[in-house]
Design a protein around this motif. Structure first.
Motif, PDB file in Angstrom:
ATOM      1  N   LEU A 190       2.013 -25.227 -11.897  1.00  0.00           N
ATOM      2  CA  LEU A 190       2.751 -25.110 -10.632  1.00  0.00           C
ATOM      3  C   LEU A 190       2.906 -26.475  -9.973  1.00  0.00           C
ATOM      4  N   ARG A 191       1.851 -27.286 -10.092  1.00  0.00           N
ATOM      5  CA  ARG A 191       1.947 -28.656  -9.541  1.00  0.00           C
ATOM      6  C   ARG A 191       3.016 -29.457 -10.257  1.00  0.00           C
ATOM      7  N   GLN A 192       3.077 -29.298 -11.609  1.00  0.00           N
ATOM      8  CA  GLN A 192       4.129 -30.004 -12.377  1.00  0.00           C
ATOM      9  C   GLN A 192       5.517 -29.619 -11.875  1.00  0.00           C
ATOM     10  N   HIS A 193       5.648 -28.385 -11.408  1.00  0.00           N
ATOM     11  CA  HIS A 193       6.943 -27.934 -10.887  1.00  0.00           C
ATOM     12  C   HIS A 193       7.154 -28.378  -9.436  1.00  0.00           C
ATOM     13  N   GLY A 194       6.222 -29.156  -8.916  1.00  0.00           N
ATOM     14  CA  GLY A 194       6.413 -29.717  -7.583  1.00  0.00           C
ATOM     15  C   GLY A 194       5.831 -28.873  -6.458  1.00  0.00           C
ATOM     16  N   HIS A 195       5.010 -27.884  -6.804  1.00  0.00           N
ATOM     17  CA  HIS A 195       4.436 -27.057  -5.738  1.00  0.00           C
ATOM     18  C   HIS A 195       3.116 -27.636  -5.233  1.00  0.00           C
ATOM     19  N   ALA A 196       2.918 -27.474  -3.926  1.00  0.00           N
ATOM     20  CA  ALA A 196       1.716 -28.015  -3.293  1.00  0.00           C
ATOM     21  C   ALA A 196       0.620 -26.965  -3.322  1.00  0.00           C
ATOM     22  N   LEU A 197      -0.546 -27.340  -3.863  1.00  0.00           N
ATOM     23  CA  LEU A 197      -1.668 -26.398  -3.910  1.00  0.00           C
ATOM     24  C   LEU A 197      -2.676 -26.764  -2.838  1.00  0.00           C
ATOM     25  N   VAL A 198      -3.030 -25.788  -2.008  1.00  0.00           N
ATOM     26  CA  VAL A 198      -4.020 -26.035  -0.962  1.00  0.00           C
ATOM     27  C   VAL A 198      -5.334 -26.427  -1.647  1.00  0.00           C
ATOM     28  N   GLY A 199      -5.927 -27.503  -1.177  1.00  0.00           N
ATOM     29  CA  GLY A 199      -7.171 -27.986  -1.795  1.00  0.00           C
ATOM     30  C   GLY A 199      -6.921 -28.754  -3.081  1.00  0.00           C
ATOM     31  N   GLY A 200      -5.660 -28.892  -3.465  1.00  0.00           N
ATOM     32  CA  GLY A 200      -5.321 -29.717  -4.625  1.00  0.00           C
ATOM     33  C   GLY A 200      -5.512 -29.049  -5.976  1.00  0.00           C
ATOM     34  N   GLY A 201      -5.996 -27.819  -6.014  1.00  0.00           N
ATOM     35  CA  GLY A 201      -6.220 -27.167  -7.307  1.00  0.00           C
ATOM     36  C   GLY A 201      -7.195 -26.016  -7.144  1.00  0.00           C
ATOM     37  N   THR A 202      -7.967 -25.738  -8.174  1.00  0.00           N
ATOM     38  CA  THR A 202      -8.887 -24.607  -8.070  1.00  0.00           C
ATOM     39  C   THR A 202     -10.132 -24.774  -8.930  1.00  0.00           C
ATOM     40  N   ASP A 203     -11.231 -24.197  -8.444  1.00  0.00           N
ATOM     41  CA  ASP A 203     -12.462 -24.061  -9.243  1.00  0.00           C
ATOM     42  C   ASP A 203     -12.833 -22.591  -9.334  1.00  0.00           C
ATOM     43  N   THR A 204     -11.919 -21.723  -8.996  1.00  0.00           N
ATOM     44  CA  THR A 204     -12.183 -20.280  -8.909  1.00  0.00           C
ATOM     45  C   THR A 204     -11.039 -19.531  -9.607  1.00  0.00           C
ATOM     46  N   PRO A 205     -11.066 -18.202  -9.618  1.00  0.00           N
ATOM     47  CA  PRO A 205      -9.943 -17.493 -10.244  1.00  0.00           C
ATOM     48  C   PRO A 205      -8.651 -17.541  -9.440  1.00  0.00           C
ATOM     49  N   LEU A 206      -8.665 -18.105  -8.231  1.00  0.00           N
ATOM     50  CA  LEU A 206      -7.466 -18.025  -7.391  1.00  0.00           C
ATOM     51  C   LEU A 206      -6.964 -19.399  -6.977  1.00  0.00           C
ATOM     52  N   MET A 207      -5.696 -19.411  -6.572  1.00  0.00           N
ATOM     53  CA  MET A 207      -5.101 -20.635  -6.018  1.00  0.00           C
ATOM     54  C   MET A 207      -4.135 -20.237  -4.913  1.00  0.00           C
ATOM     55  N   LEU A 208      -3.857 -21.210  -4.041  1.00  0.00           N
ATOM     56  CA  LEU A 208      -3.034 -20.946  -2.880  1.00  0.00           C
ATOM     57  C   LEU A 208      -1.910 -21.967  -2.840  1.00  0.00           C
ATOM     58  N   VAL A 209      -0.667 -21.487  -2.892  1.00  0.00           N
ATOM     59  CA  VAL A 209       0.488 -22.383  -2.886  1.00  0.00           C
ATOM     60  C   VAL A 209       1.032 -22.476  -1.465  1.00  0.00           C
ATOM     61  N   ASP A 210       1.200 -23.703  -0.994  1.00  0.00           N
ATOM     62  CA  ASP A 210       1.790 -23.964   0.322  1.00  0.00           C
ATOM     63  C   ASP A 210       3.305 -24.077   0.126  1.00  0.00           C
ATOM     64  N   LEU A 211       4.049 -23.128   0.689  1.00  0.00           N
ATOM     65  CA  LEU A 211       5.497 -23.090   0.450  1.00  0.00           C
ATOM     66  C   LEU A 211       6.299 -23.891   1.475  1.00  0.00           C
ATOM     67  N   ASP A 251       3.652  -3.128 -17.246  1.00  0.00           N
ATOM     68  CA  ASP A 251       4.897  -3.895 -17.383  1.00  0.00           C
ATOM     69  C   ASP A 251       5.042  -5.098 -16.463  1.00  0.00           C
ATOM     70  N   VAL A 252       4.044  -5.344 -15.607  1.00  0.00           N
ATOM     71  CA  VAL A 252       4.184  -6.511 -14.723  1.00  0.00           C
ATOM     72  C   VAL A 252       3.115  -7.543 -15.043  1.00  0.00           C
ATOM     73  N   ILE A 253       3.369  -8.761 -14.574  1.00  0.00           N
ATOM     74  CA  ILE A 253       2.332  -9.794 -14.617  1.00  0.00           C
ATOM     75  C   ILE A 253       1.617  -9.735 -13.275  1.00  0.00           C
ATOM     76  N   GLU A 254       0.399  -9.264 -13.319  1.00  0.00           N
ATOM     77  CA  GLU A 254      -0.365  -8.980 -12.105  1.00  0.00           C
ATOM     78  C   GLU A 254      -1.159 -10.211 -11.710  1.00  0.00           C
ATOM     79  N   LEU A 255      -0.827 -10.769 -10.550  1.00  0.00           N
ATOM     80  CA  LEU A 255      -1.516 -11.994 -10.118  1.00  0.00           C
ATOM     81  C   LEU A 255      -2.185 -11.829  -8.754  1.00  0.00           C
ATOM     82  N   ILE A 256      -2.381 -10.595  -8.332  1.00  0.00           N
ATOM     83  CA  ILE A 256      -3.117 -10.408  -7.067  1.00  0.00           C
ATOM     84  C   ILE A 256      -4.580 -10.732  -7.335  1.00  0.00           C
ATOM     85  N   ALA A 257      -5.099 -11.691  -6.563  1.00  0.00           N
ATOM     86  CA  ALA A 257      -6.415 -12.256  -6.891  1.00  0.00           C
ATOM     87  C   ALA A 257      -7.534 -11.235  -6.781  1.00  0.00           C
ATOM     88  N   SER A 258      -7.320 -10.188  -5.987  1.00  0.00           N
ATOM     89  CA  SER A 258      -8.394  -9.215  -5.823  1.00  0.00           C
ATOM     90  C   SER A 258      -8.256  -8.035  -6.784  1.00  0.00           C
TER      91      SER A 258
END
Ligand code: DSN
Length: 442
Positions: A323-344, A50-57
């Motif tokens: 997430l970038r369109q919504h104005g969130h800052a992504l560490v490294g500017g984006g991703t080439d892997t299954p994960l991303m990191l948002v700077d809050l 029932d959840v959207i699971e986004l834990i990268a590991s």
């Protein structure tokens, strides 16, 4: 007299054993024998559904992987390696372990594999044990920049054993500065250079890491735990031939059971690495888990896994862009892997409360440090998202656009504060409805 009473004890014991056997000891399901645990498992299944699971590991394993892991192989004890065991009765588990080794080597295009490590940390420690001695220098990525605890963090054994030198990421781009890595290697002459970690979202330049290792005569170890599934599916550069040794967990993008493998090419390292795993760090391998690793590696060798890896990468990039369109800052500017990191930090939010609010909205992620994080480690300044699990259940670009919108809605409510409950409830309804459109496990 003594014989009489010990005979009586033996008879009573035999009766008790028979009573246990006839009560269904070998046949009753856990739901009948242990409702506390059965209910917790059922509750966890419902949560995962029932959840959207986004834990990268995390990921969602196949029924076949579950079957293998839940098998009677858990009863077997062996030590050593196939054909060279300390315990008898190993014929069948030798087949399993040989298959896991052969599949790991075929999947990642290398000559040797050790499939016994219980976890990624155990695999890494075995490699340190094989290649270095306490007091040697380890050059690895700073934990805040995306490194991993087992790569020499001061709270980990590796931080006690080694003199640890860290490289980080550039403040302006969030990217690794490879000139810095080479320079640190030249100045500090590490025994091992480590590439990879648990929160660096961009592709690694393995050739540049090789140059760093070579200026110090060091071994290059790549920990590809988070992107191993992409390497397996041809959606990420291969750490070989640059790396001397590669470690990976098997349960992230690789979609197998919990555990890890170690991979290498140089036969001269084989004895050192195998001895470091057993008897250096571990005893009996978890043979049921080993069977599940073999099944998962077999799945990853199929052509369908290439499509999965491509979908993971496309979904990760899609979610990052949303997430970038919504104005969130992504560490490294984006991703080439299954994960991303948002700077809050630009939103004035902290990772811990944000992850809790998202959980109330049925979206599961983890707080994470970001490069140069000054926040208390109990809350941190980042959120890490990974797409491997939701991609397994069938989410595509359109679903991840919705996921990005839902995350942004929760974070915007948190920023407005103080009362986020209504938004969390509303998002939870939509997130659960979305998850249920992609059912898992029946
Ligand atoms: N290394 C931890 C993570 O990345 O979440 C567990 O695998």
């Amino acid at each position: 007299m003594q014989n009489g009473s010990s005979g009586l004890l033996a008879a009573n014991a035999a009766t008790a054993v028979n009573r246990i056997l006839s009560s269904g000891y070998f046949t009753a399901p856990v739901a009948e024998t242990d409702p506390l645990i059965a209910d917790a498992i059922a509750g966890e299944l419902a949560r995962q559904q029932d959840v959207i699971e986004l834990i990268a590991s995390e990921n969602i394993v196949s029924r076949a992987v579950l079957d293998a892991q839940g098998s009677i192989l858990t009863n077997k004890t062996v030590e050593g390696y196939p054909g060279k065991r300390y315990h008898a009765g190993a014929a069948h588990v030798d087949i399993v372990e040989r298959a896991a080794i052969e599949r790991a080597c075929r999947l990642f295009g290398c000559a040797h594999a050790n499939v016994q490590p219980h976890s990624g940390s155990q695999a890494n420690h075995a490699v340190w044990h094989a290649l270095a001695s306490p007091g040697d220098t380890l050059l690895s990525m700073d934990l805040n920049a995306g490194g991993h605890l087992s790569h020499g963090a001061d709270v980990n054994c590796s931080g006690r054993w080694f003199r640890v030198v860290n490289y980080g990421v550039r403040a302006d781009s969030g990217l690794i500065d490879y000139d810095e890595v080479v320079d640190l290697a030249r100045r500090h002459q590490p025994r091992i250079v480590v590439a990879g970690g648990s929160a660096y979202p961009r592709a690694l330049d393995f050739a540049a890491f090789r140059r760093a290792a070579d200026v110090a005569g060091a071994k290059l170890v790549v920990d590809m735990a988070h992107f191993a599934g992409l390497v397996a599916g041809g959606a990420h550069a291969d750490p070989f031939p640059h790396a001397d040794v590669v470690t990976t967990t098997t349960y992230k993008s690789l979609r197998g059971p919990r555990g890890a493998v170690i991979l290498w090419n140089d036969a001269a390292l084989t004895k050192r690495i195998d001895n470091a795993v057993f008897p250096g760090l571990q005893g009996t391998p978890y043979l049921h888990v080993l069977a599940a690793k073999a099944v998962a590696l077999g799945e990853a060798l199929r052509p369908e896994f290439r499509a999965y890896a491509e979908a993971v990468l496309a979904n990760a990039r899609g979610l990052a862009a949303r997430l970038r369109q919504h104005g969130h800052a992504l560490v490294g500017g984006g991703t080439d892997t299954p994960l991303m990191l948002v700077d809050l930090r630009p939103q004035g939010l902290a990772g811990g409360p944000a992850a809790q609010s998202l959980e109330r909205a049925a979206i599961i992620a983890n707080m994470n440090p970001i490069p140069s994080d000054a926040a208390d480690r109990k809350v941190m300044s980042g959120l890490r998202f990974g797409v491997s699990g939701a991609t397994t259940r069938g989410f595509g670009r359109a679903e991840f656009d919705v996921v990005g919108d839902l995350i942004a809605e929760v974070l915007a409510a948190l920023q407005r504060g103080p009362d986020t409950a209504a938004v969390e409830r509303s998002v939870a309804e939509r997130a659960t409805a979305l998850a249920r459109r992609f059912p898992i496990y029946g």
